[in-house]
Motif scaffolding. Structure first.
Motif, PDB file in Angstrom:
ATOM      1  N   ASN A   1       8.750 -41.692 -70.230  1.00  0.00           N
ATOM      2  CA  ASN A   1       9.589 -40.635 -69.681  1.00  0.00           C
ATOM      3  C   ASN A   1       9.785 -39.479 -70.668  1.00  0.00           C
TER       4      ASN A   1
ATOM      5  N   VAL B   1      10.151 -43.240 -61.303  1.00  0.00           N
ATOM      6  CA  VAL B   1      11.592 -43.177 -61.082  1.00  0.00           C
ATOM      7  C   VAL B   1      12.266 -43.849 -62.271  1.00  0.00           C
ATOM      8  N   ARG B   2      13.406 -43.309 -62.695  1.00  0.00           N
ATOM      9  CA  ARG B   2      14.135 -43.903 -63.831  1.00  0.00           C
ATOM     10  C   ARG B   2      14.653 -45.299 -63.492  1.00  0.00           C
ATOM     11  N   VAL B   3      14.605 -46.182 -64.491  1.00  0.00           N
ATOM     12  CA  VAL B   3      15.085 -47.550 -64.302  1.00  0.00           C
ATOM     13  C   VAL B   3      16.174 -47.848 -65.329  1.00  0.00           C
ATOM     14  N   LEU B   4      17.232 -48.513 -64.903  1.00  0.00           N
ATOM     15  CA  LEU B   4      18.281 -48.944 -65.830  1.00  0.00           C
ATOM     16  C   LEU B   4      18.055 -50.405 -66.182  1.00  0.00           C
TER      17      LEU B   4
ATOM     18  N   PRO C   1      11.459 -47.584 -69.413  1.00  0.00           N
ATOM     19  CA  PRO C   1      12.453 -46.654 -68.878  1.00  0.00           C
ATOM     20  C   PRO C   1      12.111 -46.148 -67.474  1.00  0.00           C
ATOM     21  N   LEU C   2      10.871 -46.394 -67.036  1.00  0.00           N
ATOM     22  CA  LEU C   2      10.411 -45.853 -65.756  1.00  0.00           C
ATOM     23  C   LEU C   2       9.724 -46.932 -64.933  1.00  0.00           C
TER      24      LEU C   2
ATOM     25  N   SER D   1      13.501 -36.876 -58.567  1.00  0.00           N
ATOM     26  CA  SER D   1      14.014 -36.655 -59.923  1.00  0.00           C
ATOM     27  C   SER D   1      15.500 -37.021 -60.019  1.00  0.00           C
ATOM     28  N   THR D   2      16.184 -37.171 -58.888  1.00  0.00           N
ATOM     29  CA  THR D   2      17.600 -37.537 -58.927  1.00  0.00           C
ATOM     30  C   THR D   2      17.797 -39.054 -58.778  1.00  0.00           C
ATOM     31  N   LEU D   3      16.706 -39.765 -58.487  1.00  0.00           N
ATOM     32  CA  LEU D   3      16.814 -41.198 -58.203  1.00  0.00           C
ATOM     33  C   LEU D   3      16.947 -42.029 -59.469  1.00  0.00           C
ATOM     34  N   GLN D   4      17.567 -43.191 -59.344  1.00  0.00           N
ATOM     35  CA  GLN D   4      17.672 -44.139 -60.443  1.00  0.00           C
ATOM     36  C   GLN D   4      17.801 -45.526 -59.829  1.00  0.00           C
TER      37      GLN D   4
ATOM     38  N   GLU E   1      17.703 -50.074 -60.588  1.00  0.00           N
ATOM     39  CA  GLU E   1      17.973 -51.080 -61.611  1.00  0.00           C
ATOM     40  C   GLU E   1      16.841 -52.088 -61.701  1.00  0.00           C
TER      41      GLU E   1
END
Ligand SMILES: Cc1cc2nc3c(=O)[nH]c(=O)nc-3n(C[C@H](O)[C@H](O)[C@H](O)COP(=O)(O)OP(=O)(O)OC[C@H]3O[C@@H](n4cnc5c(N)ncnc54)[C@H](O)[C@@H]3O)c2cc1C
Ligand code: SF4
Lengths: 418, 136
Positions: free
Chosen positions: A154, B62-65, B70-71, B93-96, B98
């Motif tokens: 990222n 997509v971002r991952v928590l 991280p993605l 780009s706004t998505l996250q 888990e």
């Protein structure tokens, strides 16, 4: 601490080549281990989040990760041992085969194997390798490094890009950074034709109106701390850059996509005969190198553009390595050398035994329309195929059967105008 | 051949054969009169679609928590019209999400209301699972 483990076949690298070779060797009955330096299997496919993989093999457009996952599961199901986070630092020949010296965080061990399949892939050519003129400010990356940073970590490497070289990774990255909100000023290519596949030109450049400047090179990279731009110029009649026609391209990041080099340090350390054109070892129809028991497949053997062909080639190497262990080797027959003739850059395999058959791969020197691929043995024409269009970025594969061919000849492949 | 017709060579992007298909069409009313040199019928269909209403599968991440990466890479479940890609990317780009994520997981159901889902294309294990592995 030193540990010792013995296997029938050790595969170095768990990219698509290593996975397919291991699965094939295992299903032919051998005990197989794959050794991978990364923390997961998949190789270069892990950073390829775009689709277009597996069209020939699975008849659908998978992403790199999806494609690798299928082969990884197949290996696990078949009972192949996969050792990740482990680097093969050196290899030597022993009486019974090979000894591989490996390193896993703080642990050095030795794995011995009766046969070894090399599947280490490629690395990218860097700024040094193409002697890029100008300063060395921050903001210059190889396209593959940028791909890894963007897709796995990222990290966006910049906002306004210039891409040098039109190889596939550069094209894919042009689309990627555009989708991520960056802009690509241009892609430059020193050759008169693009380095990557046509399909990538269309869906990565044309779709986003990114210009591709052919026969254009870099006069100078500008910027002291960070890249601020580059001067580009067309190739003149004398073959040198015509600096009187240079253009300034403002950008903060430069990506290099100027080719791949097979990663063959281990291969060379065993004194295997190398092919200076492919950059990989010379092999016979069993994909065995000049070192008995040492096989090679995938990008370490020849740079591939389509992963389906990598898997096919690797499965063949795996099957042949297992057959080698069972002692199923044809009695020493005469060897026929295969050579690149007119219009052809290289041919693989470089040799085969008389009466054998093989799937030959070759690449042409330059794009041509309406050609005939001819395979000649001495003065005899043993194969011909007409093709409407050929280009260096696309590998040509031909099934070749030499059972009818006299044993004492060499075979040449030509590409001529029809 | 009518007045407005053009001949274009389009490289088929369906498979790596990359056929150079020749198409004759009228760009004004988008009427195709001839398609040649496609090695299979999929190529003919593709050219028709490419001229009438081009579609693309969008692949991105997509971002991952809480994941070891991280993605998570994702793709659209089916190709989408080219002109919605920008809107889709802005939404993504706004998505996250888990961790864990598995290949084939539904990441987001039909964000644009055009019956296109986002599907995961990478395995992302939990960061904790990574610790257990290291401590093994
Ligand atoms: C950016 C890009 C886009 C592509 N796009 C497409 C596409 O759309 N469609 C398609 O069909 N093909 C595509 N390809 C081509 C295809 O993906 C590659 O040809 C293929 O992945 C090569 O597989 P490989 O197993 O030989 O090498 P790699 O995937 O590079 O794997 C080699 C592995 O060996 C490991 N290794 C190396 N040295 C050692 C060592 N000493 N010890 C332990 N491990 C080691 C590495 O870590 C790596 O995991 C693309 C390639 C790239 C680079
Ligand atoms: S026309 Fe058919 S064979 Fe040719 S590139 Fe398209 S899908 Fe592949």
């Amino acid at each position: 601490m030193r540990q010792l483990q013995h296997v029938d076949i050790a595969v170095i690298g768990a990219g698509p080549a290593g996975l397919a070779a291991a699965a094939a060797a295992r299903s032919a009955g051998a005990a197989v281990i794959i050794i991978e330096r990364d923390d997961r299997a998949g190789g270069i496919l892990n950073q390829c989040i775009h689709d277009g993989f597996g069209l020939q093999r699975f008849d659908c457009a998978l992403t790199g990760g999806e494609y690798a996952h299928i082969d990884e599961l197949a290996c696990r199901d078949a009972g192949v041992e996969l050792l990740t986070d482990t680097y093969v630092s050196s290899i030597e020949r022993t009486e019974s085969g090979f000894a591989l010296h490996t390193m896993t965080t703080g642990l050095i061990s030795v794995i011995t194997a009766a046969a070894v399949i090399l599947a280490m892939g490629c690395r990218e050519r860097t700024a040094g390798a193409i002697s890029l003129p100008g300063t060395r400010p921050a903001g210059i990356y190889t396209a593959g490094t940028a791909q890894r940073l963007t897709n796995m970590q990222n990290i966006m490497t910049g906002s306004r890009f210039l891409i040098i070289g039109s190889g596939d990774i550069g094209l894919i990255m042009a689309r990627r950074v555009t989708l991520e909100g960056g802009s690509v000023a241009a892609v430059t290519e020193i050759q008169p034709y693009p380095g990557g596949l046509d399909r990538n030109i269309r869906q990565c450049l044309t779709d986003f109106s990114i210009p591709l400047y052919l026969e254009t090179g870099i006069v100078e990279i500008l910027g002291t701390d960070r890249v601020t731009g580059a001067l580009i110029a067309p190739v003149g009649r004398d073959g040198l850059l015509d600096t009187t026609r240079s253009t300034h391209i403002p950008c903060d990041t430069i990506l290099l996509s100027v080719g791949l080099i097979p990663e063959n340090e281990l291969t060379r350390s065993l004194d295997a005969v190398m092919d200076p054109v492919t950059g990989g070892p010379a092999v016979d129809e069993h994909l065995m190198t000049s070192v008995p028991g040492l096989f090679a497949c995938g990008n370490v053997l020849q740079v591939h553009d389509v992963v389906d062909l990598v898997s096919q080639e690797a499965a063949h190497a795996g099957t042949c390595a297992a057959a080698y262990l069972r002692g199923e080797r044809a009695e020493k027959r005469k060897t026929i050398t295969l050579q690149a003739g007119e219009g052809i850059r290289y041919v693989l395999p470089q040799s085969m035994s008389a009466q054998g058959s093989t799937l030959l791969s070759c690449r042409v020197r330059k794009p041509m329309e309406d050609v005939t691929i001819q395979i000649r043995s001495g003065s005899e024409l043993i194969y011909r195929q007409q093709l409407p269009y050929v280009q260096p970025s696309e590998m040509i594969q031909i099934p070749l059967d030499l059972s009818e061919t006299a044993a004492d000849t060499s075979v040449e492949v030509h590409c001529v105008r029809t | 051949m009518c007045e407005h017709e053009v001949t274009e060579i389009m490289t088929c992007i369906i498979c790596p054969n990359s056929c150079r298909i020749e198409v004759q069409y009228d760009p004004q009313d988008r009427k195709i009169s001839r398609i040649s040199f496609a090695r299979c019928p999929k190529g003919v269909q593709w050219v028709e679609q490419e001229i009438l209403h081009p579609m693309r599968t969008v692949c991105t991440s997509v971002r991952v928590l809480g994941g070891r990466d991280p993605l998570v890479s994702v793709r659209t479940s089916v190709p989408v019209p080219k002109d919605v890609i920008e809107k889709l990317m802005r939404f993504i780009s706004t998505l996250q999400v888990e961790a864990p994520c598995h290949i084939g997981d539904l990441i987001c159901r039909d964000p644009l209301g055009i019956e296109v889902d986002l599907i995961a294309t990478r395995e992302v294990t939990c960061r904790d699972a990574q610790f257990t592995k290291a401590g093994r």
